[in-house]
Design an enzyme around this catalytic site. Structure first.
Site, PDB file in Angstrom:
ATOM      1  CB  THR A  28      -1.522 -24.676 -28.903  1.00  0.00           C
ATOM      2  OG1 THR A  28      -1.384 -25.366 -30.144  1.00  0.00           O
ATOM      3  CG2 THR A  28      -1.171 -23.206 -29.108  1.00  0.00           C
ATOM      4  N   GLY A  29       0.280 -23.643 -26.386  1.00  0.00           N
ATOM      5  CA  GLY A  29       0.267 -22.803 -25.186  1.00  0.00           C
ATOM      6  C   GLY A  29       1.564 -22.946 -24.425  1.00  0.00           C
ATOM      7  CB  SER A  30       2.937 -21.079 -21.548  1.00  0.00           C
ATOM      8  OG  SER A  30       1.873 -21.237 -20.643  1.00  0.00           O
ATOM      9  CB  THR A  31       1.264 -26.003 -19.953  1.00  0.00           C
ATOM     10  OG1 THR A  31       0.720 -24.867 -19.262  1.00  0.00           O
ATOM     11  CG2 THR A  31       1.654 -27.063 -18.939  1.00  0.00           C
ATOM     12  CG  ASP A  81      -3.343 -28.911 -25.669  1.00  0.00           C
ATOM     13  OD1 ASP A  81      -2.548 -28.008 -25.328  1.00  0.00           O
ATOM     14  OD2 ASP A  81      -4.278 -28.709 -26.469  1.00  0.00           O
ATOM     15  CB  ALA A  83      -6.833 -27.231 -19.707  1.00  0.00           C
ATOM     16  CE  LYS A  94      -7.023 -28.052 -25.208  1.00  0.00           C
ATOM     17  NZ  LYS A  94      -5.919 -27.138 -24.899  1.00  0.00           N
ATOM     18  N   GLY A  97      -5.461 -19.933 -26.164  1.00  0.00           N
ATOM     19  CA  GLY A  97      -4.459 -19.634 -27.207  1.00  0.00           C
ATOM     20  C   GLY A  97      -5.050 -19.628 -28.604  1.00  0.00           C
ATOM     21  CD  GLU A 103      -5.641 -26.337 -28.197  1.00  0.00           C
ATOM     22  OE1 GLU A 103      -4.568 -25.780 -27.954  1.00  0.00           O
ATOM     23  OE2 GLU A 103      -6.706 -26.017 -27.647  1.00  0.00           O
TER      24      GLU A 103
HETATM   25  C1  5RP Z   1      -4.655 -23.096 -26.445  1.00  0.00           C
HETATM   26  C2  5RP Z   1      -5.082 -23.779 -25.213  1.00  0.00           C
HETATM   27  C3  5RP Z   1      -4.101 -23.866 -24.090  1.00  0.00           C
HETATM   28  O1  5RP Z   1      -3.960 -25.202 -23.737  1.00  0.00           O
HETATM   29  C4  5RP Z   1      -4.593 -23.088 -22.926  1.00  0.00           C
HETATM   30  O2  5RP Z   1      -4.824 -21.763 -23.346  1.00  0.00           O
HETATM   31  C5  5RP Z   1      -3.599 -23.111 -21.761  1.00  0.00           C
HETATM   32  O3  5RP Z   1      -2.497 -22.323 -22.053  1.00  0.00           O
HETATM   33  P1  5RP Z   1      -1.262 -22.187 -21.063  1.00  0.00           P
HETATM   34  O4  5RP Z   1      -0.624 -23.536 -20.993  1.00  0.00           O
HETATM   35  O5  5RP Z   1      -0.396 -21.160 -21.731  1.00  0.00           O
HETATM   36  O6  5RP Z   1      -1.776 -21.713 -19.731  1.00  0.00           O
HETATM   37  O7  5RP Z   1      -6.175 -24.264 -25.070  1.00  0.00           O
HETATM   38  O8  5RP Z   1      -5.703 -22.979 -27.364  1.00  0.00           O
END
Ligand code: 5RP
Length: 218
Positions: A28-31, A81, A83, A94, A97, A103
């Site tokens: 989950t998240g933008s990456t 995923d 981080a 983590k 999000g 996760e």
């Molecule tokens: C969600 C997470 C995400 O992997 C973490 O917040 C990184 O997010 P992003 O890729 O948006 O920087 O742990 O629970």
């Protein structure tokens, strides 16, 4: 090269770990979203994906990638995923999000955990990013008091409920010199469902998007 470009490059590089057939875990998240976008280009190669959040499930479905229940898959070959922080030991924070519980379950159930991140996430010591802890709502005050005893400063994430119906405490100023030990200690607090330290089960591979290209740490 922007931070988003670096996230995209790391996510794209993770495709190399996607084998043929089977179900993979998706974070989950933008990456992770960039990874889903890349995965869509080779979606015929996999049978489906286990999603670590409702948001991820929606994005996978939008691309026509079947979303599968973890209870139906057995162990997964691969989990990809992002981080919030990562060390060279591949210990992670983590949960930025708020999806940390699912996760951590998927990471535990996966043979290989590939973490994708941009270079700003790399840290010598974890803890600049506040450590998220998912908490059963009735235990919020109790868990907060226990965290204060450990030297942390818990702050309730306002207006946020997890996919599991719980709340998040974001904990500032923890001394995370021994992430494995702290993860274990936090796991003992009644009412704390999951803490965002991924040290007991760290990543196996960290793909970092940097200004000069993608770097892989194992
Ligand atoms: C969600 C997470 C995400 O992997 C973490 O917040 C990184 O997010 P992003 O890729 O948006 O920087 O742990 O629970």
């Amino acid at each position: 090269m922007t931070q988003d470009d670096m996230k995209k490059a790391a996510a794209q590089a993770a495709l190399e770990y996607v084998g043929s057939g089977g179900v993979i875990g998706v974070g989950t998240g933008s990456t992770a979203n960039y990874f889903i976008d890349a995965l869509a280009t080779i979606k015929g190669r996999i049978d489906g994906a286990v999603a670590s959040s409702n948001a991820t499930a929606e994005r996978l479905k939008k691309y026509g990638i079947p979303v599968v229940d973890l209870n139906a898959t057995g162990s997964l070959k691969l989990y990809v995923d992002g981080a919030d922080e990562a060390t060279r030991h591949l210990h992670l924070i983590k949960g930025g999000g708020g999806a940390l519980t699912r996760e951590k379950i998927i990471a535990a159930a996966s043979e290989t955990f590939v973490c994708v991140a941009d270079e700003t996430k790399l840290a010598d010591v974890l803890g600049k990013f506040p450590l998220p802890i998912e908490v059963i709502p009735m235990a919020r005050s109790y868990v907060a008091r226990e965290i204060v005893k450990l030297g942390g400063e818990p702050v309730l994430r306002q207006g946020f409920t997890t996919d599991n119906g719980n709340v998040i405490l974001d904990v500032y100023n923890l001394n995370i010199l021994n992430p494995v030990e702290l993860e274990r200690t936090l796991n003992q607090i009644a009412g704390a469902v999951t803490n965002g330290l991924f040290a007991h089960r760290p990543a196996d591979v960290l793909i970092l998007g940097t200004k000069t290209g993608v770097q892989t740490l194992k």
